[in-house]
Design a protein around this motif. Structure first.
Motif, PDB file in Angstrom:
ATOM      1  N   ALA A  50      44.550  34.771  58.551  1.00  0.00           N
ATOM      2  CA  ALA A  50      43.196  34.227  58.544  1.00  0.00           C
ATOM      3  C   ALA A  50      42.469  34.553  59.844  1.00  0.00           C
ATOM      4  O   ALA A  50      43.088  34.729  60.894  1.00  0.00           O
ATOM      5  N   ARG A  51      41.151  34.635  59.780  1.00  0.00           N
ATOM      6  CA  ARG A  51      40.328  34.648  60.983  1.00  0.00           C
ATOM      7  C   ARG A  51      40.197  33.209  61.463  1.00  0.00           C
ATOM      8  O   ARG A  51      40.106  32.278  60.653  1.00  0.00           O
ATOM      9  N   THR A  52      40.127  33.014  62.764  1.00  0.00           N
ATOM     10  CA  THR A  52      39.984  31.673  63.320  1.00  0.00           C
ATOM     11  C   THR A  52      38.912  31.682  64.400  1.00  0.00           C
ATOM     12  O   THR A  52      38.957  32.503  65.313  1.00  0.00           O
ATOM     13  N   ALA A  53      37.961  30.762  64.278  1.00  0.00           N
ATOM     14  CA  ALA A  53      36.853  30.723  65.231  1.00  0.00           C
ATOM     15  C   ALA A  53      36.568  29.284  65.646  1.00  0.00           C
ATOM     16  O   ALA A  53      36.523  28.377  64.811  1.00  0.00           O
ATOM     17  N   LEU A  54      36.389  29.091  66.936  1.00  0.00           N
ATOM     18  CA  LEU A  54      35.974  27.815  67.501  1.00  0.00           C
ATOM     19  C   LEU A  54      34.463  27.880  67.666  1.00  0.00           C
ATOM     20  O   LEU A  54      33.952  28.738  68.398  1.00  0.00           O
ATOM     21  N   VAL A  55      33.742  27.006  66.979  1.00  0.00           N
ATOM     22  CA  VAL A  55      32.280  27.044  66.986  1.00  0.00           C
ATOM     23  C   VAL A  55      31.787  25.641  67.352  1.00  0.00           C
ATOM     24  O   VAL A  55      31.941  24.698  66.580  1.00  0.00           O
ATOM     25  N   SER A  56      31.190  25.527  68.537  1.00  0.00           N
ATOM     26  CA  SER A  56      30.918  24.213  69.114  1.00  0.00           C
ATOM     27  C   SER A  56      29.480  24.077  69.580  1.00  0.00           C
ATOM     28  O   SER A  56      28.872  25.037  70.061  1.00  0.00           O
ATOM     29  N   GLY A  57      28.972  22.846  69.468  1.00  0.00           N
ATOM     30  CA  GLY A  57      27.698  22.516  70.085  1.00  0.00           C
ATOM     31  C   GLY A  57      27.850  22.186  71.550  1.00  0.00           C
ATOM     32  O   GLY A  57      26.876  21.824  72.211  1.00  0.00           O
ATOM     33  N   GLY A  58      29.084  22.294  72.066  1.00  0.00           N
ATOM     34  CA  GLY A  58      29.358  22.084  73.482  1.00  0.00           C
ATOM     35  C   GLY A  58      29.079  23.337  74.288  1.00  0.00           C
ATOM     36  O   GLY A  58      28.130  24.071  74.009  1.00  0.00           O
ATOM     37  N   PHE A  59      29.952  23.623  75.244  1.00  0.00           N
ATOM     38  CA  PHE A  59      29.648  24.665  76.218  1.00  0.00           C
ATOM     39  C   PHE A  59      30.759  25.702  76.311  1.00  0.00           C
ATOM     40  O   PHE A  59      31.950  25.382  76.197  1.00  0.00           O
ATOM     41  N   THR A  60      30.335  26.947  76.570  1.00  0.00           N
ATOM     42  CA  THR A  60      31.280  28.053  76.644  1.00  0.00           C
ATOM     43  C   THR A  60      32.303  27.874  77.757  1.00  0.00           C
ATOM     44  O   THR A  60      33.412  28.407  77.667  1.00  0.00           O
TER      45      THR A  60
END
Length: 298
Positions: free
Chosen positions: A171-181
């Motif tokens: 699977a592809r896995t991505a962390l997608v956040s409204g926080g900060f890089t």
């Protein structure tokens, strides 16, 4: 039997019993399908249940701290994981933590920021406005507060296991956040996400500028990232697992083939049927039909 009912017990406080399984069998009119983890997780094959009957099963097992999820029998294993960070992959709200560490320098800032965070995550305030307002109160504070907040950050239980197992199965896995890089880059590395996306805090010299770069990564951008990643492999929404806890996660949770509300805010709990209320992130694997013997343990 076109659906699977998955029962997962909070292994820290209880064990899945024969009586628990029998309760679910009777209420679902299903049959035992597969034990995913002894005394912890069980699949039951059943017809698609109406909402009220599903909620009856959930309520019947709630006092036992057992999560109940229902998924279509076909296509359970997802080819994309899109996960929120704050209060999902990590136990923290990182912006609140920055503000809390700033208390000694600017008394009151911690609760001011936390109060806006609560309202934003419950959908009471527009996400972009709430983010800008919270960041603005940090203007002029030392950027070293980011490192202080990082030191207190804690991964949620089985965060690495979830990502490593899905990576190992293609699977592809991505962390997608409204926080900060600043935080997503480090959490993505710790957990093994293939990519991460978040907002960028503006830092001038050794001080926080009190602003965030445009465009703001909020609810619509999270959904756009999910769709972009699916398009890379020519897949439909049904191939995605999205997991999150706040109102800004709702668009991606609604769209994904499997949207999971993780120890979620009330506005999310009310809308998303599949919820992890008692157990850990490993439940996201059980919900896809992974047995514990398939896990890549951290």
């Amino acid at each position: 039997m076109d659906c699977i009912l998955t029962l997962v017990a909070d292994r820290r406080t209880t064990a899945l019993s024969t009586a628990d399984i029998d309760t679910a069998l009777a209420l679902s009119e299903g049959r035992r399908d597969r034990t995913l983890s002894a005394e912890e997780a069980e699949d039951i094959a059943c017809p698609r249940l109406p909402h009220d009957r599903f909620e009856t099963i959930r309520a019947a097992l709630a006092s036992r701290r057992i999560d109940v999820l229902m998924t279509p029998a076909d296509g359970r294993r997802k080819q994309l994981l899109v996960a929120d960070m704050d209060s999902t992959m990590v136990a923290n709200e990182t912006l609140d933590d920055i503000a809390a560490h700033a208390e000694a320098l600017r008394p009151g800032v911690g609760e001011d920021v936390a109060a806006v965070t609560r309202r934003s995550m419950n959908g009471e305030i527009d996400f972009a406005t709430a983010l800008r307002d919270r960041v603005a109160v940090l203007a002029g504070l030392p950027s070293s507060l980011l490192e202080e907040a990082w030191k207190s950050l804690r991964l949620n239980e089985d965060a690495r296991t979830l990502v490593a197992t899905m990576n190992a199965h293609g699977a592809r896995t991505a962390l997608v956040s409204g926080g900060f890089t600043f935080f997503t880059a480090r959490v993505a590395k710790l957990c093994g996400f293939s990519e991460h996306h978040a907002n960028r805090l503006v830092v001038t010299g050794d001080q926080l500028d009190g602003t965030v770069e445009d465009p703001i990564l909020g609810p619509d951008a999270k959904l756009a990232q999910l769709r972009r990643l699916l398009a890379l492999d020519g897949r439909s929404d049904s191939a995605a697992l999205a997991i999150g806890d706040g109102a800004n996660d709702l668009p991606m949770l609604r769209a994904a083939g499997l949207g999971l509300a993780f120890h979620a805010k009330p506005v999310v709990r009310q809308e998303i049927g599949n919820r992890i209320d008692y157990t850990s992130l490993r439940t996201a694997l059980f919900a896809q039909g992974y047995a514990v013997s398939d896990f890549v343990l951290d």
